[in-house]
Design a protein around this motif. Structure first.
Motif, PDB file in Angstrom:
ATOM      1  N   SER A  35       0.831  -1.206   0.000  1.00  0.00           N
ATOM      2  CA  SER A  35       0.000   0.000   0.000  1.00  0.00           C
ATOM      3  C   SER A  35       0.864   1.253   0.000  1.00  0.00           C
ATOM      4  CB  SER A  35      -0.932   0.025   1.216  1.00  0.00           C
ATOM      5  OG  SER A  35      -1.853  -1.039   1.164  1.00  0.00           O
ATOM      6  N   LYS A  39       1.395   4.141  -3.083  1.00  0.00           N
ATOM      7  CA  LYS A  39       1.317   5.594  -2.885  1.00  0.00           C
ATOM      8  C   LYS A  39       2.583   6.283  -3.400  1.00  0.00           C
ATOM      9  CE  LYS A  39      -1.632   5.189   1.210  1.00  0.00           C
ATOM     10  NZ  LYS A  39      -1.682   5.307   2.699  1.00  0.00           N
ATOM     11  N   ASP A  53      -7.439   1.750  -8.809  1.00  0.00           N
ATOM     12  CA  ASP A  53      -7.760   1.245  -7.480  1.00  0.00           C
ATOM     13  C   ASP A  53      -6.480   1.045  -6.688  1.00  0.00           C
ATOM     14  OD1 ASP A  53     -10.458   1.139  -8.112  1.00  0.00           O
ATOM     15  OD2 ASP A  53     -10.266  -0.887  -8.954  1.00  0.00           O
ATOM     16  N   THR A  54      -6.605   1.197  -5.395  1.00  0.00           N
ATOM     17  CA  THR A  54      -5.450   0.999  -4.532  1.00  0.00           C
ATOM     18  C   THR A  54      -4.852  -0.397  -4.731  1.00  0.00           C
ATOM     19  OG1 THR A  54      -6.419   2.484  -2.907  1.00  0.00           O
ATOM     20  CG2 THR A  54      -4.661   1.050  -2.137  1.00  0.00           C
ATOM     21  N   ASN A  55      -3.556  -0.413  -4.863  1.00  0.00           N
ATOM     22  CA  ASN A  55      -2.782  -1.649  -5.028  1.00  0.00           C
ATOM     23  C   ASN A  55      -3.011  -2.347  -6.364  1.00  0.00           C
ATOM     24  OD1 ASN A  55      -1.792  -1.102  -2.525  1.00  0.00           O
ATOM     25  ND2 ASN A  55      -2.623  -2.919  -1.523  1.00  0.00           N
TER      26      ASN A  55
END
Length: 322
Positions: A35, A39, A53-55
């Motif tokens: 994560s 970022k 989307d995150t990751n």
């Protein structure tokens, strides 16, 4: 002297300032989780302009790869960059034929000069007028080998690579002398790599010969006459530009060190001409650097995902990109 690349190269000079720095790389390596790594990649400019989307690292890296290829297409004045773009097509051809052989499907977001669907049609026996003769000849050879039950992943790779470099050497006439020298040297390096791999695995000479790529400066006979002796190989390459690297890696058959030297040397050819705004050198230098950047960040993220010690990641980076 032509000024047809001046505008493109001016844009490249601006884009070079956005390439990742060694400080950014170190920051990424030290991320405690995926994560955090995601970022940091976003802060480094990866995936700019798209909702992700995150990751979702796949989307992030795919976006960067598509942008790099898109750059070649945008700046391809007079088809001078065709030789570099067609490498993507032949990678797609390999994957398309392997999918055909295994009864699976294949699609690609990366497209060079030719449509993947045209390749699939050719593989399925529907003649395509839009594909180059080198590609169609490779497919024909592979289909015959398939009928004879002599197909394997290596046979596919070797057959397609030979066709690709034959095609590339015809395309570099539009790219300039530097690009021609780059690809001839790349062929020589790939043949040396193949030679050392075969030696390291104690495979027969026929295995090397079957994968030999024509078009380099090192003749097949040089390798054949050196096959039984590393010392003879070093002697036979003593008068060539590969003398130092062969001396360094031949005894231990150090393929990784040779791959590092090859990548560095080939990229340096364009970096040395990076200020020639009248040529394709700055464009190609940026493109090759961007590809290395993507490869490097993928390696780091894989290390973080697998909880590899940051120091080991650094060592692996030095091993691959020293």
């Amino acid at each position: 002297m032509s000024d047809k690349f001046v505008f493109q190269n001016a844009k490249i000079k601006h884009m070079e300032s956005k390439l990742i720095t060694s400080q950014s790389v170190q920051r990424l390596i030290e991320c405690p989780s995926t994560s955090d790594a995601f970022k940091v990649l976003l802060e480094m400019g990866f995936g700019a302009g798209i909702p992700v989307d995150t990751n979702d690292f796949d989307a992030l890296f795919s976006h960067e790869e598509e942008n790099a290829v898109g750059l070649l297409k945008e700046f391809n004045v007079g088809n001078a960059l065709d030789a570099f773009m067609v490498e993507i097509d032949y990678l797609n051809l390999k994957s398309a034929f392997k999918a055909h052989a295994t009864g699976t499907d294949f699609s690609s977001s990366l497209v060079g000069l030719y449509d993947v669907n045209e390749m699939k049609s050719q593989i399925e026996g529907v003649e395509s007028e839009k594909l180059p003769k080198e590609m169609k000849e490779a497919v024909s050879v592979l289909l015959e080998l398939e009928k004879a039950e002599k197909l394997s992943p290596r046979v596919i790779d070797v057959t397609v690579d030979k066709a690709m470099y034959k095609h590339i050497l015809s395309l570099v006439k539009k790219s300039g002398n530097l690009a021609k020298r780059y690809y001839i040297k790349k062929i020589d390096y790939l043949n040396i790599l193949s030679f050392l791999r075969v030696q390291k695995l104690s495979l027969p000479l026929e295995f090397f010969v079957s994968g030999f790529i024509e078009g380099g400066t090192l003749a097949r006979e040089l390798f054949e006459s050196s096959f039984d002796s590393v010392e003879k190989f070093k002697e036979n390459t003593k008068q060539t530009e590969f003398r130092e690297i062969v001396e360094k890696v031949a005894d231990g058959k150090d393929v990784v060190a040779l791959e590092v030297a090859m990548d560095d040397d080939l990229l340096k050819m364009f970096k040395d001409e990076n200020n020639d705004l009248f040529s394709i050198a700055p464009i190609v230098s940026y493109y090759l650097t961007k590809r290395t950047e993507i490869k490097l960040t993928k390696l780091i993220v894989a290390g973080i995902k697998n909880h590899v010690d940051p120091q080991l990641i650094r060592e692996r980076m030095r091993e691959l990109y020293a």
